[in-house]
Scaffold this active site. Structure first.
Site, PDB file in Angstrom:
ATOM      1  N   CYS A 106     -10.669   3.064   4.106  1.00 30.14           N
ATOM      2  CA  CYS A 106      -9.820   4.071   3.690  1.00 30.14           C
ATOM      3  C   CYS A 106      -9.258   4.140   1.884  1.00 30.14           C
ATOM      4  CB  CYS A 106      -9.019   4.377   4.834  1.00 30.14           C
ATOM      5  SG  CYS A 106      -8.348   6.132   4.928  1.00 30.14           S
ATOM      6  N   HIS A 107      -8.022   4.118   2.146  1.00 29.08           N
ATOM      7  CA  HIS A 107      -7.404   4.055   0.902  1.00 29.08           C
ATOM      8  C   HIS A 107      -7.217   2.616   0.323  1.00 29.08           C
ATOM      9  CE1 HIS A 107      -6.197   8.055   2.130  1.00 29.08           C
ATOM     10  NE2 HIS A 107      -6.042   8.516   0.915  1.00 29.08           N
TER      11      HIS A 107
END
Length: 177
Positions: A106-107
């Protein structure tokens, strides 16, 4: 196998911590929670507070040499805080320096952007990181899971919680090599 999970004191997307943690445990390996502060870290379900988890070691106490691999859970605030902490960035970079596998979802690649380890690498992430990854010299792809062996170590990345099953299966396979 000892697997470090590097997180900030808060802002971790809970499922991106707990599912990989459980996968590591179920495979018979030992996960360790490493953070920038001691005590407990606060996880979230997107923007809502979720559970807290005990820190095993701080980045000041932990060394990449003590682990076989690194997992970087996401959440927007988590990697944003980590990339502002020199010790956390150095800890993550240490796995690349030692040719040890790293998995990020994800991030989480924001921490790797700051560590300057993405040049020449192909990876995926939450789509909003595309420009950051490209500016850091990486190539961004929109795939559920991407394994990159173009550098000294293996880098496994995924985009989002929906990719967790493929992410966990893939990083466990790659960590075992």
């Amino acid at each position: 196998m000892q697997v470090a999970f590097l997180v900030a004191p808060e802002g971790i997307e809970q499922v991106e911590l707990t599912e990989p943690w459980q996968a590591v445990t179920d495979a018979g390996h030992t996960p360790k929670l490493v953070s920038t502060e001691s005590g407990r870290v606060q996880a979230y379900h997107h923007l809502d507070k979720a559970d807290t988890f005990p820190v095993d070691r701080t980045v000041g106490e932990a060394r990449p040499e003590d682990f076989d691999a690194l997992v970087l859970p996401g959440g927007v605030a988590n990697p944003d805080a980590l990339r502002m902490d020199d010790d956390a960035v150095a800890f993550a970079k240490g796995f690349f320096d030692l040719d040890k596998p790293v998995a990020a979802i994800c991030h989480a690649p924001w921490t790797l952007v700051e560590a300057d380890v993405l040049r020449g690498r192909t990876l995926t992430s939450w789509p909003s990181l595309r420009t950051d990854i490209t500016n850091a010299g990486g190539t961004w792809v929109d795939e559920p899971v991407k394994v990159c062996t173009a550098g000294s170590n293996t880098l496994i990345t995924s985009r989002k919680p929906d990719d967790l099953k493929a992410f966990c299966e893939t990083f466990l396979k790659e960590f075992a090599r």
